[in-house]
Motif scaffolding. Structure first.
Motif, short mmCIF file in Angstrom:
data_model
loop_
_atom_site.label_atom_id
_atom_site.label_comp_id
_atom_site.label_asym_id
_atom_site.label_seq_id
_atom_site.Cartn_x
_atom_site.Cartn_y
_atom_site.Cartn_z
N ALA A 195 -23.98 -5.14 32.13
CA ALA A 195 -24.11 -6.05 33.26
C ALA A 195 -22.76 -6.43 33.83
N ALA A 196 -21.77 -6.56 32.94
CA ALA A 196 -20.43 -6.95 33.39
C ALA A 196 -19.65 -5.77 33.97
N ARG A 197 -19.99 -4.54 33.57
CA ARG A 197 -19.27 -3.36 34.06
C ARG A 197 -20.24 -2.29 34.55
N PRO A 198 -20.85 -2.50 35.73
CA PRO A 198 -21.81 -1.52 36.26
C PRO A 198 -21.15 -0.19 36.63
N ASP A 199 -19.82 -0.17 36.68
CA ASP A 199 -19.11 1.07 37.00
C ASP A 199 -18.99 2.00 35.81
N LEU A 200 -19.34 1.51 34.62
CA LEU A 200 -19.29 2.32 33.41
C LEU A 200 -20.70 2.54 32.88
N SER A 201 -20.90 3.65 32.16
CA SER A 201 -22.21 3.91 31.58
C SER A 201 -22.20 3.58 30.09
N PHE A 202 -23.37 3.18 29.58
CA PHE A 202 -23.50 2.73 28.19
C PHE A 202 -24.65 3.49 27.52
N PRO A 203 -24.69 3.51 26.18
CA PRO A 203 -25.64 4.36 25.45
C PRO A 203 -27.10 4.09 25.76
N GLN A 204 -27.47 2.85 26.06
CA GLN A 204 -28.88 2.54 26.29
C GLN A 204 -29.42 3.24 27.52
N ALA A 205 -28.53 3.63 28.44
CA ALA A 205 -28.96 4.33 29.65
C ALA A 205 -28.51 5.79 29.67
N ALA A 206 -27.27 6.03 29.19
CA ALA A 206 -26.69 7.37 29.32
C ALA A 206 -26.72 8.17 28.02
N GLY A 207 -27.14 7.56 26.94
CA GLY A 207 -27.21 8.28 25.67
C GLY A 207 -25.87 8.82 25.22
N GLU A 208 -25.88 10.09 24.79
CA GLU A 208 -24.65 10.71 24.26
C GLU A 208 -23.56 10.86 25.33
N GLU A 209 -23.94 10.82 26.59
CA GLU A 209 -22.96 11.01 27.67
C GLU A 209 -22.34 9.70 28.14
N ALA A 210 -22.60 8.63 27.47
CA ALA A 210 -22.12 7.30 27.89
C ALA A 210 -20.59 7.25 27.93
N ASP A 211 -20.09 6.49 28.90
CA ASP A 211 -18.64 6.27 28.98
C ASP A 211 -18.14 5.45 27.80
N ILE A 212 -18.94 4.48 27.38
CA ILE A 212 -18.56 3.57 26.31
C ILE A 212 -19.47 3.79 25.11
N ASN A 213 -18.89 3.96 23.95
CA ASN A 213 -19.66 4.10 22.71
C ASN A 213 -19.83 2.73 22.05
N VAL A 214 -21.00 2.50 21.49
CA VAL A 214 -21.33 1.19 20.90
C VAL A 214 -21.96 1.39 19.53
N ALA A 215 -21.53 0.58 18.56
CA ALA A 215 -22.08 0.69 17.21
C ALA A 215 -22.06 -0.67 16.52
N HIS A 216 -22.83 -0.75 15.44
CA HIS A 216 -22.80 -1.94 14.58
C HIS A 216 -22.32 -1.52 13.20
N CYS A 217 -21.36 -2.26 12.67
CA CYS A 217 -20.86 -1.99 11.33
C CYS A 217 -20.62 -3.32 10.63
N PRO A 218 -21.58 -3.81 9.87
CA PRO A 218 -21.44 -5.12 9.25
C PRO A 218 -20.40 -5.13 8.14
N GLU A 219 -19.67 -6.22 8.04
CA GLU A 219 -18.75 -6.37 6.91
C GLU A 219 -19.56 -6.63 5.65
N ARG A 220 -19.04 -6.18 4.52
CA ARG A 220 -19.77 -6.32 3.24
C ARG A 220 -18.77 -6.68 2.14
N VAL A 221 -18.00 -7.72 2.37
CA VAL A 221 -16.91 -8.06 1.44
C VAL A 221 -17.12 -9.45 0.85
N LEU A 222 -16.46 -9.67 -0.27
CA LEU A 222 -16.55 -10.93 -1.00
C LEU A 222 -15.28 -11.74 -0.77
N PRO A 223 -15.39 -12.98 -0.27
CA PRO A 223 -14.20 -13.81 -0.12
C PRO A 223 -13.42 -13.90 -1.42
N GLY A 224 -12.13 -13.78 -1.32
CA GLY A 224 -11.29 -13.74 -2.50
C GLY A 224 -10.95 -12.32 -2.93
#
Length: 416
Positions: free
Chosen positions: A139-168
């Protein structure tokens, strides 16, 4: 496409160590945070949080010019968002996740995005948050394509990678732990793996974004259920006049039993929070997870009731004194041993409640913090607390308390 410059949005307990690890591998890292004090501290080569070994890594990274902190995003090749995901302030019995920090971070980086960039959401989030972030970016950058619309050809790649660490142990675990990589497309996942392999020695396991989000929530919900069993057991044993610590030790001698240790509740920004993300999405189905949350959230009040009984017993044994003459000492305010993190801390909340209801003096010993924002609470040394307190409440098992024998009258021992 290589990652020459990496931007980390949010320089807290996860963001700063992550930024430092990339910088330690000679990557140019731009850390972004709205907290000017944090930015200034990092740019001096210092840290504003407590985490073993992190100070040396940050100092070297800043001194060598690989890490800098700013308050507004700058262009980069990869953006990692590590901002808080708290609850909304409403009266709902099931807390609703607040994604406003993620939205603000998305809107902040949107103007500097360019074709080929990678955006990774590291913040622990409810299922669907990564897709929502991608929609905000689109919505903020209509000039770029994103995976939800362009799939593998998207200008911007998006992923989720949760942290899994213990404080200390964050510095070591960021490097050694496996990472769950959930890209919105296969290309998104592959590029995220390429990025993390800059310093991650553990395996990078690929899945989709929704499963990656759910994986982190599942890990912490499982832990929450296990802790709830221990906490409920401690309440039962107290009523039946059984030493819960001895009981658990005996039960754990069975080769297939591993009961956790009870405590005053559950704290931190993970175990105390993440299960609600599942419950809020599937309230009718998440029965055990919901019950565990209620058990653990009720434990602080149980501790407070024990404190009130201890005060009453003390006054009965000392009839010339009133409640105003009783000094209560609380040992530990962090949410777990030997860290400075007060987020969602049951120890901190218990101490606040004691200050609110008790007319006498309340003191606290917390070796990992210098100040606490609680009116009428005095932070004192361990020696002073032991000498002056009439009622002692052990809330966190810090190493500094290891040699103290917290046994006898007017002692509430919640952690050992």
């Amino acid at each position: 496409m290589s990652f020459n410059t990496i931007s980390v949005i949010g320089l807290g307990y996860i963001g700063l160590p992550t930024a430092a690890m990339f910088a330690s591998r000679k990557k140019s890292v731009i850390g972004v945070d709205v907290n000017q004090h944090a930015v200034d501290t990092i740019n001096r080569g210092e840290i504003h949080i407590v985490e073993p070994d992190l100070d040396m890594i940050v100092h070297a990274a800043v001194a060598e010019g690989y890490l800098k902190a700013v308050t507004s995003p700058e262009p980069a090749d990869a953006f990692l968002i590590a901002v808080p995901t708290p609850f909304k302030n409403n009266d709902s019995t099931i807390p609703e996740p607040d994604l406003s920090y993620i939205k603000k971070a998305s809107e902040a980086i949107a103007p500097v995005l360019k074709k080929g960039d990678l955006v990774i959401l590291e913040s622990t989030s409810p299922v669907g948050a990564t897709e929502q972030m991608a929609e905000w970016l689109a919505a903020a950058r209509p000039d770029l394509s994103f995976p939800q619309a362009a799939g593998e050809e998207a200008d911007i790649n998006v992923a989720h990678c949760p942290e899994r660490v213990l404080p200390g142990h964050v510095v070591r675990e960021l490097v050694e732990n496996d990472r769950v990589i959930g890209g919105m497309t296969a290309k998104c996942s592959a590029r995220a793996v390429e990025l993390y392999k800059t310093f991650v020695q553990g395996e990078c396991v690929i899945t989709n974004a929704r499963t990656a989000e759910m994986a982190k929530l599942t890990e912490n919900s499982c832990r929450d259920v296990q802790i709830a069993f221990a906490n409920e057991l401690s309440v039962i044993c107290d009523k039946l006049d059984i030493d819960v610590w001895e009981l658990i030790s005996l039960a754990n001698r069975h080769p297939r039993i591993n009961i956790l240790q009870p405590g005053p509740g559950v704290g931190g920004h993970c175990i105390a929070v993440d299960p609600w993300f599942i419950v809020s999405k599937t309230p009718e189905e998440a029965q055990i997870i919901h019950t565990a949350r209620k058990v653990n959230d009720a434990k602080p009040q149980w501790v407070i009731n024990k404190v009130k009984l201890a005060i009453a017993d003390f006054l009965q044994a000392n009839p010339t004194k009133t409640a105003k003459d009783v000094t209560i000492a609380c040992y530990g305010l962090a949410f777990k041993p030997d860290i400075d993190d007060l987020r969602e801390s049951p120890a901190l909340n218990i101490t606040k409640k004691i200050v609110e209801f008790h007319s006498g003096t309340v003191i606290a010993v917390e070796p990992n913090v210098a100040t606490v924002d609680i009116n009428n609470l005095l932070l004192v040394s361990l020696t002073e607390a032991l000498e002056s307190a009439d009622v002692n409440v052990l809330l966190v098992n810090h190493k500094a308390f290891a040699e103290i024998d917290f046994k006898g009258d007017y002692i509430i021992n919640t952690v050992r």
